[in-house]
Scaffold this active site. Structure first.
Site, PDB file in Angstrom:
ATOM      1  N   SER A 189       1.075 -10.403  -3.984  1.00 52.46           N
ATOM      2  CA  SER A 189       0.609  -9.856  -2.703  1.00 52.46           C
ATOM      3  C   SER A 189      -0.371 -10.793  -2.003  1.00 52.46           C
ATOM      4  O   SER A 189      -1.106 -11.538  -2.642  1.00 52.46           O
ATOM      5  CB  SER A 189      -0.109  -8.519  -2.933  1.00 52.46           C
ATOM      6  OG  SER A 189       0.721  -7.624  -3.620  1.00 52.46           O
ATOM      7  N   GLY A 236       1.944  -7.204   1.594  1.00 48.66           N
ATOM      8  CA  GLY A 236       1.973  -6.386   0.385  1.00 48.66           C
ATOM      9  C   GLY A 236       3.382  -5.834   0.194  1.00 48.66           C
ATOM     10  O   GLY A 236       4.148  -6.296  -0.653  1.00 48.66           O
ATOM     11  N   TRP A 285      -5.541  -8.756  -4.112  1.00 54.71           N
ATOM     12  CA  TRP A 285      -5.315  -7.614  -5.014  1.00 54.71           C
ATOM     13  C   TRP A 285      -4.914  -7.997  -6.428  1.00 54.71           C
ATOM     14  O   TRP A 285      -4.182  -7.255  -7.071  1.00 54.71           O
ATOM     15  CB  TRP A 285      -4.195  -6.717  -4.452  1.00 54.71           C
ATOM     16  CG  TRP A 285      -4.409  -6.176  -3.100  1.00 54.71           C
ATOM     17  CD1 TRP A 285      -3.684  -6.460  -1.989  1.00 54.71           C
ATOM     18  CD2 TRP A 285      -5.383  -5.202  -2.689  1.00 54.71           C
ATOM     19  NE1 TRP A 285      -4.147  -5.758  -0.916  1.00 54.71           N
ATOM     20  CE2 TRP A 285      -5.192  -4.972  -1.328  1.00 54.71           C
ATOM     21  CE3 TRP A 285      -6.412  -4.526  -3.361  1.00 54.71           C
ATOM     22  CZ2 TRP A 285      -5.988  -4.092  -0.605  1.00 54.71           C
ATOM     23  CZ3 TRP A 285      -7.196  -3.650  -2.651  1.00 54.71           C
ATOM     24  CH2 TRP A 285      -6.973  -3.443  -1.292  1.00 54.71           C
ATOM     25  N   ASP A 322      11.004  -4.648 -11.366  1.00 56.14           N
ATOM     26  CA  ASP A 322      11.849  -3.541 -11.854  1.00 56.14           C
ATOM     27  C   ASP A 322      11.337  -3.052 -13.203  1.00 56.14           C
ATOM     28  O   ASP A 322      11.197  -1.845 -13.437  1.00 56.14           O
ATOM     29  CB  ASP A 322      13.300  -4.015 -12.030  1.00 56.14           C
ATOM     30  CG  ASP A 322      14.052  -4.050 -10.699  1.00 56.14           C
ATOM     31  OD1 ASP A 322      13.550  -3.482  -9.715  1.00 56.14           O
ATOM     32  OD2 ASP A 322      15.138  -4.660 -10.665  1.00 56.14           O
ATOM     33  N   GLY A 372       8.331  -3.802 -14.476  1.00 58.40           N
ATOM     34  CA  GLY A 372       6.923  -3.427 -14.334  1.00 58.40           C
ATOM     35  C   GLY A 372       6.758  -2.003 -13.820  1.00 58.40           C
ATOM     36  O   GLY A 372       5.845  -1.280 -14.239  1.00 58.40           O
ATOM     37  N   ARG A 396     -12.497  28.906 -21.479  1.00 61.48           N
ATOM     38  CA  ARG A 396     -13.196  29.479 -20.325  1.00 61.48           C
ATOM     39  C   ARG A 396     -12.745  30.923 -20.075  1.00 61.48           C
ATOM     40  O   ARG A 396     -11.542  31.188 -20.007  1.00 61.48           O
ATOM     41  CB  ARG A 396     -12.878  28.620 -19.099  1.00 61.48           C
ATOM     42  CG  ARG A 396     -13.412  29.147 -17.790  1.00 61.48           C
ATOM     43  CD  ARG A 396     -14.900  28.962 -17.685  1.00 61.48           C
ATOM     44  NE  ARG A 396     -15.410  29.409 -16.391  1.00 61.48           N
ATOM     45  CZ  ARG A 396     -16.692  29.509 -16.114  1.00 61.48           C
ATOM     46  NH1 ARG A 396     -17.600  29.201 -17.030  1.00 61.48           N
ATOM     47  NH2 ARG A 396     -17.086  29.903 -14.930  1.00 61.48           N
ATOM     48  N   GLN A 425      -8.310  21.557 -10.514  1.00 60.49           N
ATOM     49  CA  GLN A 425      -8.304  22.961 -10.091  1.00 60.49           C
ATOM     50  C   GLN A 425      -8.493  23.909 -11.283  1.00 60.49           C
ATOM     51  O   GLN A 425      -9.245  24.884 -11.203  1.00 60.49           O
ATOM     52  CB  GLN A 425      -6.973  23.271  -9.371  1.00 60.49           C
ATOM     53  CG  GLN A 425      -6.954  24.589  -8.646  1.00 60.49           C
ATOM     54  CD  GLN A 425      -7.842  24.581  -7.406  1.00 60.49           C
ATOM     55  OE1 GLN A 425      -8.226  23.528  -6.919  1.00 60.49           O
ATOM     56  NE2 GLN A 425      -8.188  25.753  -6.918  1.00 60.49           N
ATOM     57  N   GLU A 468       2.660  -2.015  -7.206  1.00 54.78           N
ATOM     58  CA  GLU A 468       4.023  -2.367  -7.671  1.00 54.78           C
ATOM     59  C   GLU A 468       5.087  -1.747  -6.764  1.00 54.78           C
ATOM     60  O   GLU A 468       6.126  -1.266  -7.226  1.00 54.78           O
ATOM     61  CB  GLU A 468       4.210  -2.022  -9.144  1.00 54.78           C
ATOM     62  CG  GLU A 468       3.193  -2.776  -9.990  1.00 54.78           C
ATOM     63  CD  GLU A 468       3.671  -3.249 -11.341  1.00 54.78           C
ATOM     64  OE1 GLU A 468       4.863  -3.157 -11.627  1.00 54.78           O
ATOM     65  OE2 GLU A 468       2.812  -3.730 -12.093  1.00 54.78           O
ATOM     66  N   THR A 527       4.801   0.531  -2.977  1.00 56.27           N
ATOM     67  CA  THR A 527       4.355   1.901  -2.674  1.00 56.27           C
ATOM     68  C   THR A 527       5.536   2.863  -2.878  1.00 56.27           C
ATOM     69  O   THR A 527       6.690   2.436  -2.953  1.00 56.27           O
ATOM     70  CB  THR A 527       3.884   2.021  -1.212  1.00 56.27           C
ATOM     71  OG1 THR A 527       5.022   1.855  -0.356  1.00 56.27           O
ATOM     72  CG2 THR A 527       2.811   0.995  -0.869  1.00 56.27           C
TER      73      THR A 527
HETATM   74  C1  LIG Z   1      -5.792  -1.626  -7.514  1.00 53.46           C
HETATM   75  C2  LIG Z   1      -4.679  -2.499  -7.027  1.00 53.46           C
HETATM   76  C3  LIG Z   1      -4.145  -3.450  -7.896  1.00 53.46           C
HETATM   77  C4  LIG Z   1      -3.129  -4.300  -7.461  1.00 53.46           C
HETATM   78  N1  LIG Z   1      -2.652  -5.277  -8.310  1.00 53.46           N
HETATM   79  C5  LIG Z   1      -1.786  -6.211  -7.832  1.00 53.46           C
HETATM   80  C6  LIG Z   1      -1.424  -7.337  -8.634  1.00 53.46           C
HETATM   81  O1  LIG Z   1      -1.846  -7.480  -9.792  1.00 53.46           O
HETATM   82  N2  LIG Z   1      -0.613  -8.284  -8.094  1.00 53.46           N
HETATM   83  C7  LIG Z   1      -0.127  -8.168  -6.826  1.00 53.46           C
HETATM   84  O2  LIG Z   1       0.624  -9.061  -6.408  1.00 53.46           O
HETATM   85  N3  LIG Z   1      -0.443  -7.093  -6.042  1.00 53.46           N
HETATM   86  C8  LIG Z   1      -1.265  -6.134  -6.507  1.00 53.46           C
HETATM   87  N4  LIG Z   1      -1.620  -5.054  -5.727  1.00 53.46           N
HETATM   88  C9  LIG Z   1      -1.118  -4.989  -4.356  1.00 53.46           C
HETATM   89  C10 LIG Z   1      -0.132  -3.845  -4.138  1.00 53.46           C
HETATM   90  O3  LIG Z   1       1.084  -4.132  -4.748  1.00 53.46           O
HETATM   91  C11 LIG Z   1      -0.025  -3.611  -2.620  1.00 53.46           C
HETATM   92  O4  LIG Z   1      -1.247  -3.016  -2.213  1.00 53.46           O
HETATM   93  C12 LIG Z   1       1.148  -2.733  -2.271  1.00 53.46           C
HETATM   94  O5  LIG Z   1       2.356  -3.402  -2.491  1.00 53.46           O
HETATM   95  C13 LIG Z   1       1.095  -2.270  -0.799  1.00 53.46           C
HETATM   96  O6  LIG Z   1       0.846  -3.329   0.049  1.00 53.46           O
HETATM   97  P1  LIG Z   1      -0.287  -3.198   1.179  1.00 53.46           P
HETATM   98  O7  LIG Z   1      -1.529  -2.748   0.520  1.00 53.46           O
HETATM   99  O8  LIG Z   1      -0.321  -4.475   1.920  1.00 53.46           O
HETATM  100  O9  LIG Z   1       0.201  -2.026   2.117  1.00 53.46           O
HETATM  101  P2  LIG Z   1       1.162  -2.183   3.378  1.00 53.46           P
HETATM  102  O10 LIG Z   1       2.351  -3.005   3.017  1.00 53.46           O
HETATM  103  O11 LIG Z   1       0.342  -2.633   4.539  1.00 53.46           O
HETATM  104  O12 LIG Z   1       1.613  -0.680   3.613  1.00 53.46           O
HETATM  105  C14 LIG Z   1       0.806   0.262   4.309  1.00 53.46           C
HETATM  106  C15 LIG Z   1       1.572   1.594   4.375  1.00 53.46           C
HETATM  107  O13 LIG Z   1       2.790   1.410   5.094  1.00 53.46           O
HETATM  108  C16 LIG Z   1       3.886   1.837   4.294  1.00 53.46           C
HETATM  109  N5  LIG Z   1       5.038   0.973   4.586  1.00 53.46           N
HETATM  110  C17 LIG Z   1       5.054  -0.385   4.646  1.00 53.46           C
HETATM  111  N6  LIG Z   1       6.298  -0.826   4.937  1.00 53.46           N
HETATM  112  C18 LIG Z   1       7.081   0.275   5.042  1.00 53.46           C
HETATM  113  C19 LIG Z   1       8.459   0.504   5.331  1.00 53.46           C
HETATM  114  N7  LIG Z   1       9.314  -0.507   5.509  1.00 53.46           N
HETATM  115  N8  LIG Z   1       8.903   1.782   5.386  1.00 53.46           N
HETATM  116  C20 LIG Z   1       8.068   2.835   5.162  1.00 53.46           C
HETATM  117  N9  LIG Z   1       6.747   2.683   4.886  1.00 53.46           N
HETATM  118  C21 LIG Z   1       6.268   1.431   4.828  1.00 53.46           C
HETATM  119  C22 LIG Z   1       3.416   1.685   2.855  1.00 53.46           C
HETATM  120  O14 LIG Z   1       4.151   2.542   1.989  1.00 53.46           O
HETATM  121  C23 LIG Z   1       1.955   2.109   2.985  1.00 53.46           C
HETATM  122  O15 LIG Z   1       1.875   3.512   2.966  1.00 53.46           O
HETATM  123  C24 LIG Z   1      -2.610  -4.168  -6.150  1.00 53.46           C
HETATM  124  C25 LIG Z   1      -3.129  -3.179  -5.294  1.00 53.46           C
HETATM  125  C26 LIG Z   1      -4.151  -2.360  -5.712  1.00 53.46           C
HETATM  126  C27 LIG Z   1      -4.712  -1.344  -4.766  1.00 53.46           C
END
Ligand SMILES: Cc1cc2nc3c(=O)[nH]c(=O)nc-3n(C[C@H](O)[C@H](O)[C@H](O)COP(=O)(O)OP(=O)(O)OC[C@H]3O[C@@H](n4cnc5c(N)ncnc54)[C@H](O)[C@@H]3O)c2cc1C
Length: 377
Positions: free
Chosen positions: A128, A133, A158, A237, A239, A265, A333, A360, A362
Site C-alpha cells: 500500500s 490502498g 501502513w 489470497d 493472507g 451476572r 452488549q 488485506e 477492504t
Molecule cells: C492497521 C493497518 C495495517 C495495515 N497493514 C498493511 C501492510 O502490512 N501492508 C500493506 O501493504 N498495507 C497494509 N495496510 C493497508 C490496507 O491494506 C489499506 O488500508 C486497505 O487496502 C484500504 O486502502 P485505503 O486505506 O487506501 O482505503 P481506500 O482505498 O482509500 O478506500 C476508502 C473506502 O473506499 C472504498 N472503496 C475503494 N475503492 C472501491 C471500489 N472500487 N468499490 C467500492 N468501494 C471502494 C473502500 O472499501 C473504503 O471503504 C494496513 C492498514 C491498516 C489500517
C-alpha cells in the site's frame, strides 16, 4: 473455553495443544501490558518461531512445518483468541515469505527461508501507499535499474511491523512494471516514520516506510520485472484466509468472555443467561463464530487440495470479519456497562476487529473479487 476441533492428523492435534500452551503461558499474561502501552512484542514472535509456529504452511526442507493450510489457520485462530496483534503479525509474516517461496530461485530460498521460517528474521509486506490502498496498481514507488542494482525511491504506507521487521517484501515500479524485492531492514536510505496512532492493535506497529535511494542488488529481486503485482495479489489470497482465521479467534474469545459473564451476572433474581432475550444474543454469536470457522476451513481445504480458492478466500475474509465485528460488538452488549470498560477485554476485541474489515482488501474490495468470480461462472 477452547473451540472443539476436527484435526486431520495426530501431529496437527499436538500442534494445537502446543499452541494452546504457549497462548496460555506466554501470550495471555503479556497481552494487556503491550496493548495498553503500545509496545511491540518481538520476543513473542521469537518464541513462536522457535516453537515452529511461524513457518507452518511452508515445506520442511526450508525449515517450515509442512502443514496443510487448514491446520496452520487453526493455529492462527488459537493465537487470535488471546492476542489479535500477534495473530495478525504471524499472518503478515507468512505473507512476507510468500513471494520468496513462490517466485524466488532455489538459491534465494535456501539463503533466506530457513532464518525467516525459524523466526530469527521477522518480515513485513509493503504494497500500500498513501494514495494507493484499494488500487495498488496506482503505486508511485519506483525501482530504477542501475547496473547490477536497483535504486528504490518512494514511501510505503501502513506497513505492519514497519520499523520492527528484519526484512521488507516491497512492491515497486520498475521499467517493465511492478516488481517484488526483498529489502533488508538495514539497507542505507530505508527508514520508518513514527508509528500510526491507531484505534486498536496497539501491539502491532504500523508505519510508513521511506525509501530514499535504497540500493538493492538484483539478487534480491523476486521473480521477473513486472511480475510483482501478481506475486503480491496471489499472496493476498492466502493472507486473507489468515485474517479470516484470526478474526474467528477474536470472535471466539469474545464469545467465551460473554458466556462466562452471562452465567455469573444476575438480574431480576437469575443469571442473565437464563433470560431468553439474552440467550438468543449468545446463540446468534455462537452461530456466527461456527459459520465463520466453517467458511475459512472450506476455502483452506480447497487450497490444500490444489483447487482454485481465491473467490472462497474473499468470501471467508468477508464472512469471518463481518461476523467477528457483530460478535465482538454484541459481547460488549452482553456485559452491559462492564463491557464498555477496560476491566474486560471485549472493548479491545471490538476495536481490534474493525481493522480486519479494512486491511488485506477492504470488505468492499472482497465483494468486487467475489462479484468478478460470479461473472465468470
Ligand atoms: C492497521 C493497518 C495495517 C495495515 N497493514 C498493511 C501492510 O502490512 N501492508 C500493506 O501493504 N498495507 C497494509 N495496510 C493497508 C490496507 O491494506 C489499506 O488500508 C486497505 O487496502 C484500504 O486502502 P485505503 O486505506 O487506501 O482505503 P481506500 O482505498 O482509500 O478506500 C476508502 C473506502 O473506499 C472504498 N472503496 C475503494 N475503492 C472501491 C471500489 N472500487 N468499490 C467500492 N468501494 C471502494 C473502500 O472499501 C473504503 O471503504 C494496513 C492498514 C491498516 C489500517
Amino acid at each position: 473455553m477452547s473451540a472443539e476441533r476436527m484435526l486431520p492428523t495426530p501431529e496437527a492435534e499436538d500442534l494445537i495443544s502446543l499452541t494452546r500452551r504457549i497462548v496460555d503461558e506466554q501470550l495471555r499474561p503479556a497481552v494487556d501490558a503491550h496493548e495498553r502501552e503500545g509496545t511491540f512484542p518481538r520476543d513473542v514472535f521469537r518464541t513462536l518461531g522457535r516453537a515452529g509456529l511461524l513457518g507452518l504452511p511452508y515445506p520442511e526442507e526450508y525449515g517450515g512445518g509442512g502443514q496443510p493450510y487448514e491446520v496452520y489457520l487453526q493455529v492462527l485462530e488459537e493465537i487470535g483468541t488471546a492476542w489479535a496483534s500477534v495473530g495478525v503479525g504471524t499472518s503478515v509474516h507468512a505473507l512476507s515469505c510468500f513471494g520468496l517461496f513462490t517466485a524466488g530461485t532455489q538459491v534465494q530460498r535456501e539463503r533466506w527461508l530457513p532464518d525467516i521460517l525459524g523466526g530469527e528474521l521477522l518480515g513485513a509486506y509493503c504494497l500500500s501507499e498513501a494514495h494507493a490502498g484499494s488500487d495498488p496498481a496506482a503505486m508511485r514507488t519506483t525501482a530504477r535499474r542501475v547496473g547490477d542494482d536497483y535504486v528504490i525511491d518512494g514511501a510505503k504506507a501502513w506497513t505492519t511491523h514497519g520499523g520492527q521487521a528484519d526484512f521488507y517484501k516491497v512492491m515497486a515500479k520498475a521499467e517493465a512494471g511492478i516488481t517484488c524485492f526483498l529489502v533488508p531492514a538495514d539497507a542505507d536510505g530505508l527508514s520508518a516514520d513514527p508509528p500510526e496512532d491507531k484505534m486498536g492493535l496497539m501491539g502491532s506497529t504500523t508505519a510508513t516506510m521511506l525509501f530514499d535511494g535504497v540500493r538493492i542488488p538484483v539478487e534480491r529481486r523476486l521473480g521477473g520485472e513486472g511480475q510483482g503485482l501478481s506475486i503480491a495479489l496471489a499472496g493476498l489470497d492466502a493472507g486473507r484466509l489468515g485474517i479470516a482465521a484470526v478474526a474467528t479467534g477474536v470472535a471466539q474469545g469474545a464469545l467465551d468472555v460473554a458466556i462466562a459473564y452471562a452465567k455469573e451476572r444476575e438480574t431480576f433474581g437469575r443469571p442473565i443467561i437464563d433470560h431468553q432475550g439474552l440467550t438468543f444474543v449468545l446463540a446468534d454469536m455462537a452461530a456466527a463464530v461456527e459459520s465463520a470457522r466453517a467458511t475459512y476451513l472450506s476455502a483452506a481445504r480447497r487450497r490444500d487440495a490444489g483447487l482454485p480458492f481465491g473467490q472462497q478466500a474473499s468470501i471467508a475474509k468477508l464472512v469471518a470479519t463481518d461476523n467477528a465485528m457483530k460478535v465482538t460488538t454484541d459481547a460488549v452488549q452482553v456485559l452491559g456497562g462492564a463491557g464498555y470498560t477496560r476491566d474486560f477485554p471485549v472493548e479491545r476485541y471490538m476495536r481490534e476487529t474493525k481493522v480486519m474489515q479494512i486491511f488485506e482488501g477492504t470488505n468492499q474490495i472482497q465483494r468486487l473479487v467475489i462479484g468478478r468470480g460470479l461473472k465468470k461462472q
